[in-house]
Design an enzyme around this catalytic site. Structure first.
Site, PDB file in Angstrom:
ATOM      1  N   GLY A  26     -12.993 -19.675  23.651  1.00  0.00           N
ATOM      2  CA  GLY A  26     -12.052 -19.410  24.730  1.00  0.00           C
ATOM      3  C   GLY A  26     -12.308 -18.079  25.409  1.00  0.00           C
ATOM      4  O   GLY A  26     -12.318 -17.981  26.626  1.00  0.00           O
ATOM      5  N   SER A  37      -3.533 -19.057  23.766  1.00  0.00           N
ATOM      6  CA  SER A  37      -4.779 -18.823  23.046  1.00  0.00           C
ATOM      7  C   SER A  37      -5.819 -19.729  23.698  1.00  0.00           C
ATOM      8  O   SER A  37      -5.920 -20.913  23.383  1.00  0.00           O
ATOM      9  CB  SER A  37      -4.647 -19.158  21.564  1.00  0.00           C
ATOM     10  N   THR A  38      -6.558 -19.160  24.666  1.00  0.00           N
ATOM     11  CA  THR A  38      -7.488 -19.995  25.431  1.00  0.00           C
ATOM     12  C   THR A  38      -8.609 -20.547  24.565  1.00  0.00           C
ATOM     13  O   THR A  38      -9.206 -21.574  24.897  1.00  0.00           O
ATOM     14  CB  THR A  38      -8.100 -19.191  26.592  1.00  0.00           C
ATOM     15  N   CYS A  39      -8.872 -19.868  23.436  1.00  0.00           N
ATOM     16  CA  CYS A  39      -9.921 -20.383  22.565  1.00  0.00           C
ATOM     17  C   CYS A  39      -9.526 -21.734  21.968  1.00  0.00           C
ATOM     18  O   CYS A  39     -10.394 -22.538  21.634  1.00  0.00           O
ATOM     19  CB  CYS A  39     -10.231 -19.392  21.453  1.00  0.00           C
ATOM     20  N   PHE A  40      -8.219 -21.970  21.852  1.00  0.00           N
ATOM     21  CA  PHE A  40      -7.735 -23.262  21.344  1.00  0.00           C
ATOM     22  C   PHE A  40      -7.095 -24.110  22.437  1.00  0.00           C
ATOM     23  O   PHE A  40      -6.538 -25.177  22.147  1.00  0.00           O
ATOM     24  CB  PHE A  40      -6.703 -23.042  20.219  1.00  0.00           C
TER      25      PHE A  40
END
Length: 1048
Positions: free
Chosen positions: A731, A1014-1017
């Site tokens: 992300g 949480s852009t990674c998720f």
């Protein structure tokens, strides 16, 4: 005693033998001396005799020049015999000239039979000697004619003298001895002239005339005078007429006279009287009928090499242009002769340079010897060849096709069609209006109807004409565009040829031509040649027409007809590939495939830029994508060829899936995918937000390519030098990638500029203000390639001409700079023809070349190429080098330019909230019917603008555009989690927190907290708000801030 006697005997015998040898040698020396003396005496005697004879000859001519008394014919005859007896090339050249003048003067005297040189022929005792003397004198004239140069003034005088001799003694029409009572002698004298011409022919008379004509005409400006050219052509024609156009004389005339460069052009401009002789004797008809016999035509072609064969062809074509009546009557023979000659040349036309080929200005690389001395005359030869595709000749040859009337209706041509879009509707002036004058009436749509027998004389004739022009296209490689332009000049030829094709066979169209592919008959080959010619010409026409002409004026073809034609072409190419015909094709079938495929792809690319076909028109409904994928996995050639040539027959979504599958397979082969036994190597980089571009460039540009394709983890440092919260599971890297791309493509940085109008990006011609600008371009190419490689969509709208170069389309034969120019500057495209000032040389020495009507089209193409290619060549090459280091260019061949733009930047369409809702996962007690979730979807649908929805998507995924294949392909899937505490206190879901979230039980009012992500998720962390208005206010504020993971 015995031995002494024996020795003396031996010595005696040796002495006797030596004496005998000495006497013999002495005798031989004496004999040799006598022989040498005899030779010397003979030589000296001969020299004295020759000198005496030459002195006598000189005295004869000196007295003749100073004295006005007329010499008798007998005296001239005797002095001529003496000159021929002593004649020696250079030494007696001047004496021969004096003799010729003396003889010619004698023929001009009035009423003096004894003075006329021909009177000797009437003497029984001297007739045979006189005939032999004339033959010898005329051949000496021919020998000297071979050595003379018409462009040298002194030589031109002698040429006139020798030609006058030949003219005088090969025809009796000007012999004064035959006037009045002497008329009875004419048949006998004619017979003598025929005998003299026969002798000259045997010795190489036509070769002499060919050399003389070539020396005088094989140049940009002829050096032969009107009188000289008349004399030469008259001499060439006399034996042919005298022999009543026998095969032998016609052969010699074609080989040596009609193969002279641009002869017919020079005759028609310099000596029209000679052309009258040509027409009165119907030479064209006789040539065509002679050459229509295969053995004769083959013999002529074998004897002539490439340049001379073309010269013969050019002369025949121009003669046919000037002999309209004969051409009409002998059309079939004329077509067969030209096709045979071109086919012979075609055997030696090569596609590439080698040790066995020579460059020819019309044929290209040619495997026969090329006479480079004729290059100066080739422009005139080319001009003659051009008459084959002149309006007059095309109208005559295609009369059966052009005479048919297309049904017309009186409705006006519509300015828009159901399938056109206005986004690409570039209103520009017609650059080629002068070349194409169009009708305003509208006709009925041409569709396959069938009904015409393919073995009818009419169909055979049209097919043979198409074979002729198709052979010309593949043989005359360096003037191919001229041929196509000529064939597309007439408004109605191509639509009427399409109408003709539609009528062929029982059902018309596709089925007939597919059957022809499996039949190796002459009839099938002719039909396929007609299809090839139609495709090549139509493709050429469409490439030079602008959008106004294609969509509004509908030049030549109506848009509905283009739909019908493209369906036919699409099906034809598909069948050739799917049935294995293309895979095993060679020669003519391969040429046919490329011709049909070229026309198809021209239409497809035009439709890609601006739609004229209905939705899903290019897809094959009977083709299952799953079958294609199976064939690809099995390595079947047909599936590979389908992707190579007509990938548009497969739905776009499936091609994107295939692309992603190719990327995945490469990652697996490079060990970049997590497995149960191994983890991929991870590269960690630390980036300062305030110096994102500089840090990214320094840390990533030197990474090995395979490392760039792997996992890169980013740690951001804020302005205070503190690490930002958040663990990068792709992300943060996605956010970094999107932000760095946003910076490098900002026009303010001057690496890229935007086009006028739609503001699309392309390399800046002045990017060199950055010291390392080419390295930056390569880095940007790698970054964009990485985004595409990872499936990350970025908001970067490229100019289509730049994307075409990235895809390598500008190297394709289908590419046209003019077509792409509006994507750079529509106003420049509109006004290009009126530009007066040129600051750059488009070609070497171009600053000294003015723009004229003749070279205007070339100038437009060169200027378009300069603006879109030359100016930004280095920047484009660097960018492409970086991009292709990550993305295999073969992967992108299955996408059109607009489709690659979608692959890079995603769809411009509104975010499909229903699709997003359908593929959302809920945590922390949230569920699809939860009050807060219902509020969220309602706010996104009704309260937020499209821009705010894009900001929301960027807030939760780091990308403002939806995935190209929809949210089902967003990895990991979009999720929403109910949170009770701040991020730094969050320990994850517990049974209590989930139950409180589910039943909307709050520990305390979360009104002061903002939503986080949480852009990674791809995770949205949403407090359990009590009011919809609070949710709307907090969400709007959160998405408008750009502080990454530190929001709380």
């Amino acid at each position: 005693m015995f031995s002494t006697t024996q020795t003396s005997k031996t010595q005696f015998l040796d002495k006797a033998r030596a004496a005998r040898e000495e006497r013999k040698g002495q005798k031989e020396r004496e004999r040799a001396t006598i022989q040498i003396q005899a030779v010397v005496r003979r030589y000296l005697c001969r020299c004295r005799l020759l000198k005496k004879i030459r002195l006598e000859i000189d005295n004869f001519f000196d007295i003749n020049e100073t004295c006005l008394s007329k010499r008798s014919a007998l005296a001239i005859f005797k002095i001529a015999r003496k000159l021929l007896f002593v004649f020696h090339g250079k030494e007696d050249k001047e004496r021969l000239q004096k003799l010729c003048r003396c003889i010619l003067n004698s023929m001009e005297v009035d009423n003096e039979p004894k003075v006329w040189y021909v009177s000797i022929a009437l003497s029984k005792d001297l007739t045979l000697l006189w005939i032999k003397q004339v033959k010898d004198l005329l051949w000496l004239c021919c020998e000297f004619l071979k050595q003379l140069k018409p462009d040298v003034l002194q030589d031109s005088k002698f040429i006139t003298l020798y030609l006058t001799m030949l003219i005088t003694f090969t025809d009796t029409s000007n012999w004064k001895i035959l006037r009045g009572k002497g008329e009875a002698l004419r048949p006998a004298m004619n017979h003598i002239c025929a005998n003299i011409m026969g002798n000259l022919n045997q010795k190489g008379y036509y070769t002499v005339l060919q050399i003389l004509l070539t020396n005088g005409l094989a140049r940009s400006k002829p050096s032969l005078s009107k009188a000289t050219l008349t004399a030469i052509f008259t001499l060439a024609l006399r034996p042919v007429i005298a022999a009543q156009f026998s095969d032998n004389l016609l052969r010699s005339f074609l080989l040596h006279v009609m193969s002279v460069p641009a002869l017919v052009t020079h005759l028609s401009t310099i000596v029209p009287e000679c052309m009258a002789m040509v027409h009165s004797n119907e030479l064209l008809r006789k040539f065509v009928l002679f050459l229509s016999r295969d053995e004769q035509c083959g013999d002529i072609c074998v004897c002539l090499e490439g340049s001379h064969t073309l010269c013969l062809l050019g002369n025949l074509i121009y003669l046919a242009y000037l002999s309209e009546k004969v051409l009409e009557e002998e059309t079939n023979h004329f077509i067969s002769v030209l096709t045979a000659v071109l086919s012979y040349c075609q055997k030696y036309v090569s596609q590439k340079k080698s040790n066995l080929t020579h460059w020819h200005p019309v044929l290209g690389w040619f495997s026969q010897t090329v006479d480079y001395g004729m290059n100066e005359a080739m422009p005139l030869v080319t001009k003659q060849l051009q008459y084959l595709w002149s309006v007059r000749v095309i109208r005559m040859l295609f009369h059966d096709v052009l005479s048919k009337k297309l049904t017309e209706v009186q409705d006006m041509v519509p300015t828009h069609t159901p399938f056109s879009t206005t986004s690409n509707n570039i209103q520009v002036k017609n650059l080629f209006r002068r070349a194409f004058q169009r009708s305003a009436s509208m006709r009925s749509i041409l569709k396959p109807v069938g009904g015409k027998r393919v073995d009818s004389p009419e169909v055979k004739k049209v097919c043979s004409i198409c074979v002729l022009y198709q052979t010309a296209l593949t043989t005359l490689t360096q003037i191919r565009l001229q041929i196509l332009t000529g064939l597309t000049y007439l408004d109605d030829l191509l639509p009427k040829l399409w109408a003709f094709i539609c009528e062929l066979g029982p059902q018309g169209g596709l089925k007939l031509f597919l059957e022809c592919l499996n039949n190796d008959t002459d009839e099938s080959k002719r039909l396929l040649a007609m299809l090839m010619l139609f495709c090549d010409c139509s493709r050429h026409l469409i490439t030079i027409l602008d959008d106004i002409e294609v969509y509004e004026e509908q030049v030549s073809f109506k848009l509905e007809e283009l739909v019908t034609i493209s369906y036919f072409l699409n099906s034809f190419v598909f069948k050739m590939i799917w049935d294995g015909i293309q895979e095993n094709a060679n020669g003519e079938q391969l040429e046919l495939f490329h011709s049909v495929h070229g026309w198809l792809m021209t239409l497809y690319e035009r439709d890609s830029r601006r739609r004229f076909a209905p939705e899903d028109h290019w897809l094959r409904k009977d083709l299952k994508p799953s079958l294609i994928f199976q064939d690809l996995d099995k390595g079947r050639k047909r599936a590979q060829l389908l992707l190579q040539y007509i990938p548009h027959t497969i739905p776009h979504k499936n091609r994107v899936l295939l692309f992603r599958n190719m990327v995945t397979k490469e990652k697996e082969s490079l060990g970049l995918v997590e497995t149960s036994s191994a983890s991929p190597h991870v590269i960690h980089v630390t980036i300062r937000r305030s110096r994102m571009l500089e840090d990214g460039y320094e840390q990533l540009r030197r990474l090995p390519i395979n490392t760039m394709k792997g996992v890169i983890r980013v740690k951001f440092v804020n302005d205070l030098g503190v690490d930002e919260a958040g663990i990068d599971q792709d992300g943060v890297f996605k956010e970094f990638l999107e932000e760095i791309i946003k910076k490098v493509f900002d026009p303010a940085l001057n690496l890229f500029k935007t086009t006028s109008g739609d503001e699309r990006l392309y390399p800046s011609p002045t990017s060199y203000i950055h010291e390392n600008h080419l390295q930056l371009f390569e880095f940007v190419g790698k970054m964009l390639g990485k985004a595409v490689y990872e499936g990350i969509v970025v908001d970067v709208p490229f100019a289509s001409f730049f994307l075409s170069q990235v895809l390598g389309h500008h190297h394709s034969t289908l590419y046209s700079s003019i077509d792409e120019l509006p994507s750079l500057d529509s106003e420049f495209y509109k006004n290009l023809t009126s530009i007066k000032l040129v600051c750059h040389e488009l070609v070497p020495g171009g600053k000294t070349i003015g723009v004229t009507n003749e070279n205007k089209i070339s100038y437009i193409h060169l200027m378009a190429h300069f603006r879109m290619h030359t100016q930004v060549k280095d920047q484009t090459v660097a960018f492409i080098r970086g991009f292709r280091s990550i993305i295999n260019p073969e992967w992108l061949h299955m996408f059109s330019t607009p489709e690659v733009q979608r692959l890079i930047a995603g769809d411009n369409a509104e975010i499909d909230l229903e699709d997003l809702k359908k593929h959302t996962v809920y945590y922390g007690g949230f569920h699809g019917s939860h009050r807060v979730i219902a509020w969220l979807w309602d706010i996104l649908a009704h309260d937020f603008t499209g821009e705010e929805r894009a900001m929301f998507l960027k807030f939760v995924t780091s990308c403002s555009r939806p995935p190209l294949l929809g949210f089902a392909y967003l990895k990991p899937p979009f999720s929403i989690r109910c949170v009770e505490v701040s991020d730094d206190q969050d320990t994850g879901d517990t049974l209590g927190s989930v139950l409180r979230g589910f039943f909307t039980i709050r520990k305390k009012e979360p009104g002061g907290r903002l939503p986080t992500s949480s852009t990674c998720f791809n995770l949205l962390k949403l407090p359990n708000y009590s009011k919809k208005s609070i949710l709307r206010e907090k969400l709007r504020y959160a998405i408008s801030m750009n502080t990454g993971f530190e929001l709380s």
